[in-house]
Structure formats: C-alpha cells, structure tokens
Design a protein around this motif. Structure first.
Motif, mmCIF file in Angstrom:
data_model
loop_
_atom_site.group_PDB
_atom_site.id
_atom_site.type_symbol
_atom_site.label_atom_id
_atom_site.label_comp_id
_atom_site.label_asym_id
_atom_site.label_seq_id
_atom_site.Cartn_x
_atom_site.Cartn_y
_atom_site.Cartn_z
ATOM 1 N N PRO A 130 -3.250 14.709 6.939
ATOM 2 C CA PRO A 130 -4.274 14.067 7.785
ATOM 3 C C PRO A 130 -4.649 12.667 7.298
ATOM 4 O O PRO A 130 -4.976 11.796 8.117
ATOM 5 C CB PRO A 130 -5.465 15.029 7.684
ATOM 6 N N LEU A 131 -4.598 12.459 5.988
ATOM 7 C CA LEU A 131 -4.925 11.135 5.461
ATOM 8 C C LEU A 131 -3.855 10.112 5.855
ATOM 9 O O LEU A 131 -4.171 8.960 6.215
ATOM 10 C CB LEU A 131 -5.053 11.214 3.940
ATOM 11 N N ASN A 132 -2.600 10.526 5.818
ATOM 12 C CA ASN A 132 -1.525 9.630 6.243
ATOM 13 C C ASN A 132 -1.612 9.324 7.743
ATOM 14 O O ASN A 132 -1.319 8.207 8.178
ATOM 15 C CB ASN A 132 -0.166 10.242 5.920
ATOM 16 N N ARG A 133 -2.011 10.317 8.527
ATOM 17 C CA ARG A 133 -2.131 10.076 9.970
ATOM 18 C C ARG A 133 -3.221 9.056 10.264
ATOM 19 O O ARG A 133 -3.069 8.219 11.151
ATOM 20 C CB ARG A 133 -2.436 11.393 10.694
ATOM 21 N N LYS A 134 -4.296 9.130 9.521
ATOM 22 C CA LYS A 134 -5.356 8.152 9.721
ATOM 23 C C LYS A 134 -4.892 6.741 9.379
ATOM 24 O O LYS A 134 -5.375 5.759 9.953
ATOM 25 C CB LYS A 134 -6.591 8.522 8.874
ATOM 26 N N ALA A 135 -3.986 6.658 8.412
ATOM 27 C CA ALA A 135 -3.476 5.344 7.996
ATOM 28 C C ALA A 135 -2.240 4.923 8.790
ATOM 29 O O ALA A 135 -1.597 3.922 8.431
ATOM 30 C CB ALA A 135 -3.161 5.373 6.501
ATOM 31 N N ASP A 136 -1.895 5.686 9.828
ATOM 32 C CA ASP A 136 -0.710 5.401 10.662
ATOM 33 C C ASP A 136 0.563 5.370 9.821
ATOM 34 O O ASP A 136 1.439 4.508 9.992
ATOM 35 C CB ASP A 136 -0.874 4.059 11.400
ATOM 36 N N CYS A 137 0.662 6.350 8.920
ATOM 37 C CA CYS A 137 1.827 6.480 8.051
ATOM 38 C C CYS A 137 2.492 7.828 8.319
ATOM 39 O O CYS A 137 1.837 8.763 8.817
ATOM 40 C CB CYS A 137 1.447 6.359 6.580
ATOM 41 N N PRO A 138 3.751 7.974 7.988
ATOM 42 C CA PRO A 138 4.407 9.287 8.143
ATOM 43 C C PRO A 138 3.672 10.358 7.343
ATOM 44 O O PRO A 138 3.231 10.120 6.208
ATOM 45 C CB PRO A 138 5.814 9.039 7.610
ATOM 46 N N GLU A 139 3.554 11.529 7.940
ATOM 47 C CA GLU A 139 2.768 12.585 7.296
ATOM 48 C C GLU A 139 3.363 13.016 5.965
ATOM 49 O O GLU A 139 2.622 13.316 5.026
ATOM 50 C CB GLU A 139 2.651 13.794 8.234
ATOM 51 N N ASN A 140 4.666 13.085 5.857
ATOM 52 C CA ASN A 140 5.311 13.585 4.634
ATOM 53 C C ASN A 140 5.618 12.474 3.626
ATOM 54 O O ASN A 140 6.191 12.751 2.573
ATOM 55 C CB ASN A 140 6.601 14.324 4.993
ATOM 56 N N ALA A 141 5.243 11.245 3.932
ATOM 57 C CA ALA A 141 5.527 10.138 3.009
ATOM 58 C C ALA A 141 4.480 10.101 1.904
ATOM 59 O O ALA A 141 3.318 10.495 2.104
ATOM 60 C CB ALA A 141 5.545 8.819 3.767
ATOM 61 N N THR A 142 4.875 9.622 0.722
ATOM 62 C CA THR A 142 3.953 9.466 -0.403
ATOM 63 C C THR A 142 3.528 8.007 -0.451
ATOM 64 O O THR A 142 4.283 7.128 -0.889
ATOM 65 C CB THR A 142 4.622 9.869 -1.728
ATOM 66 N N MET A 143 2.303 7.766 0.000
ATOM 67 C CA MET A 143 1.781 6.402 0.071
ATOM 68 C C MET A 143 1.016 6.076 -1.203
ATOM 69 O O MET A 143 0.405 6.950 -1.840
ATOM 70 C CB MET A 143 0.868 6.241 1.283
ATOM 71 N N SER A 144 1.068 4.807 -1.587
ATOM 72 C CA SER A 144 0.369 4.381 -2.804
ATOM 73 C C SER A 144 -1.139 4.356 -2.567
ATOM 74 O O SER A 144 -1.622 4.209 -1.430
ATOM 75 C CB SER A 144 0.844 2.990 -3.233
ATOM 76 N N LEU A 145 -1.887 4.480 -3.672
ATOM 77 C CA LEU A 145 -3.348 4.445 -3.581
ATOM 78 C C LEU A 145 -3.818 3.075 -3.097
ATOM 79 O O LEU A 145 -4.791 2.987 -2.331
ATOM 80 C CB LEU A 145 -3.959 4.757 -4.957
ATOM 81 N N LYS A 146 -3.145 2.029 -3.516
ATOM 82 C CA LYS A 146 -3.520 0.681 -3.105
ATOM 83 C C LYS A 146 -3.364 0.503 -1.594
ATOM 84 O O LYS A 146 -4.239 -0.078 -0.943
ATOM 85 C CB LYS A 146 -2.636 -0.327 -3.842
ATOM 86 N N HIS A 147 -2.273 1.018 -1.025
ATOM 87 C CA HIS A 147 -2.037 0.870 0.406
ATOM 88 C C HIS A 147 -3.060 1.665 1.228
ATOM 89 O O HIS A 147 -3.614 1.161 2.221
ATOM 90 C CB HIS A 147 -0.618 1.332 0.744
#
Length: 342
Positions: free
Chosen positions: A277-294
């Motif tokens: 859900p956090l990735n969806r809010k950021a318009d990122c792929p759900e299964n991707a590992t996004m950096s804390l900075k991004h």
C-alpha cells in the motif's frame, strides 16, 4: 268561720330559666367573639356552606344569614346552671372544652401566650439524650483534595495513551566496515524513536572488531565518534530492552537486526520497504523495493540523506515512522487477516 276564696291560675309559668339561660349564652357568645377578634381563639368549625368570611364583622343580636355569605353562629345547647361570670370563665378553660384551642396571632401578647403553651407541651414530652456531633478532621479533607488533583493528570495521561500507541517504535542503524577489506557491516550508531517521533535512544557504538572503513559518506561516522562510544555488548543490551515486546518499524530492517545480532518476531516487525500500500501511494510498483529517500520525498515532500556529511539515523527513523502512519490502518487490517509466520 269566714269563707276563704282562692284564685288559682293553671296557665304555664313564664320561662324564667330559659330567659336566664339565653342571657348567659349571649354573654358567653360575646366573650368568645371578643377572644376571637383578639386572636386568642380559633373560630369554631362550621359546615362548609355556612363558614363566615375571614374579614366579616361578628353578627349582632337577632341577625340571621346575611346576603354577603356570612352566617350567624348557632347557639349552644342550653345549660341549666346557676354559675356566675366566674363559672363562664371556667367554661372557657381549654381543659374542659377541647375544641377551644389558642389561635396564632400577629400581636405581641399572643406570641407570649403561644410561647407558654409551647413550653408546657415540650415539658410533657420525654427527654431524649442527643449525642454530640463528632468534629470533622481537616487532615483527610486536604489529602482528598490533593488526591483529586492528582487523579486528573493521570486520567488525562491515560486518555492520551489510548490514542497514541506506546508499544511501537522505529529504529535506524548506521554501520561501518570491519573484517577483510571492510566488507563486514558492524554497528556504529543506533537511534530509536517512539510513535510521535521523540528520541528514545541515540548512541554511538564501538564495534568489537577493528574498523577498516568508516563509510562516512553514507554513515556519517568519523574516528572521533568512537572515542567515547558505548561498547557493543553494553549498547546491545540497552537496545534490546527497548525493543522487546514492541512493534518495531524500520526500512530494510533486516540489515539493522543483523548488525545487532538479533532476531525480532515477524509478527511485531513492520518493514516499510515491503509494504505494497505504501508503494501504491507513491505510484511505484507494489513488489519493488523503494529507497527511504525516494518514499520520503514522494509522500512526505521532504528531503533526507542529502549532502556529503552522511545520513542521520535519527532523521531516518523519524521518516520511517511517518511513512508507516500513512498506511497503518490499512496494513494492520491486512496483517490481522494474514498474520505473518515466523
């Protein structure tokens, strides 16, 4: 002998006694009316339809029912007695005539008579011993007031604690390189914040092994930080006391636990790098590992980990907690239906 002539009249004799009785009765009525006007006696009870008005004048001799509704007091039964005026006064005595009771009066003289009657009535009552009232102690009242003032802050604190979770913390660690060529990550700083972002723990940690690479560009650790740093074993025991039994939030938190040489229950672990859900809010792929900075820049509109002086573990821990709050309700409901397995 001379002849004796008798003139006898067999007619009824004049009713002297009745006349005398009527005169005595009229005298009694006059005295009673006088006492009633002065307020020493109540007016005699009469039938509801023939009760005289309160401010009407007493009827005179020979008067019957009046037009204004007043009524002449009916005469009492005739009494054949030879008593004098003193006898009539005895007849007015309250002991012989129970319905002649003193009436309350607004005059000063009537107050004295009422007080005398009240004294006689009270003297006839049995005496009851009354226990003296115990004096109240002032000490407990003061203590009670102090306790009442102490209760309110506790109640407010308890209400605040219900809104703010006290068993949730966020952690972030900074590592330096040890071992061959500095490829082993060792704990050099640890910061822990509570749900509101307040710092609970922030200490530099001296690794048990020789530091090969301080990684200052990312960790912000320098040689002078290790001079008064807390030994690893001491710091680890302090940190575990805080984490035990609490929900721990972190970004790529498995790296922090590895540096602490610690395994936290998965049911109490929240990793913001693996929350769809956090990735969806950021318009990122759900299964991707996004950096804390991004994620911080995208969702919180804030820049962190900038410059060449290195990261701040306090700043990273606070950003991690704020990101988790954005999806806390949704993610906790998901975990309640799909609890993670250790």
């Amino acid at each position: 002998m001379s002849t004796l002539l008798l003139n006898l009249d067999f007619g009824e004799p004049p009713p002297k006694k009745a006349v005398e009785g009527n005169a005595k009765h009229q005298n009694f009525v006059k005295k009673r009316r006088l006492l009633e006007r002065r307020g020493f006696l109540n007016k005699k009870n009469q039938r509801p339809g023939k009760v005289p008005k309160p401010h009407s004048e007493p009827p005179r001799k020979g008067e019957g029912p009046r037009v204004d509704g007043t009524w002449k007091v009916p005469p009492l039964a005739k009494k054949k007695t030879n008593a004098s005026s003193s006898g009539s006064e005895q007849f007015l005595d309250k002991k012989t005539v129970p319905w002649l009771t003193p009436a309350p009066s607004q005059k000063a003289g009537s107050l004295v008579a009422a007080a005398d009657l009240l004294g006689e009535f009270q003297s006839a009552l049995p005496k009851v011993k009354s226990h003296p009232a115990r004096p109240r102690k002032k000490g407990p009242q003061k203590n009670a007031a102090q306790n009442s003032t102490q209760v309110h802050p506790e109640s407010t604190c308890s209400g605040a604690s219900q809104k703010v979770p006290t068993k949730m913390v966020a952690i972030d660690c900074e590592m330096v390189g040890t071992g061959p060529k500095g490829h082993v990550s060792s704990l050099a700083r640890c910061s822990i914040v509570n749900y509101s972002g307040d710092v609970l723990y922030d200490e530099y940690v001296r690794p048990p092994c020789h530091i090969v690479d301080y990684r200052t560009r990312w960790s912000g650790i320098r040689r002078q930080h290790m001079v008064n740093a807390t030994p690893f074993k001491v710091a680890r025991s302090q940190i575990l006391k805080i984490l035990t039994g609490k929900i721990v939030v972190g970004h790529a938190i498995h790296n922090d636990f590895k540096a602490l040489q610690y395994v936290h229950p998965k049911a109490l672990t929240r990793d913001t790098s693996h929350i769809p859900p956090l990735n969806r809010k950021a318009d990122c792929p759900e299964n991707a590992t996004m950096s804390l900075k991004h994620l911080t820049k995208k969702l919180l509109n804030r820049d962190i980990q900038v410059g060449k002086s290195g990261h701040s573990s306090v700043e990273d821990a606070q950003a991690t907690m704020e990101l988790y709050k954005l999806v806390e309700v949704e993610w906790e409901e998901y975990l309640a239906q799909n609890p993670p397995k250790d």
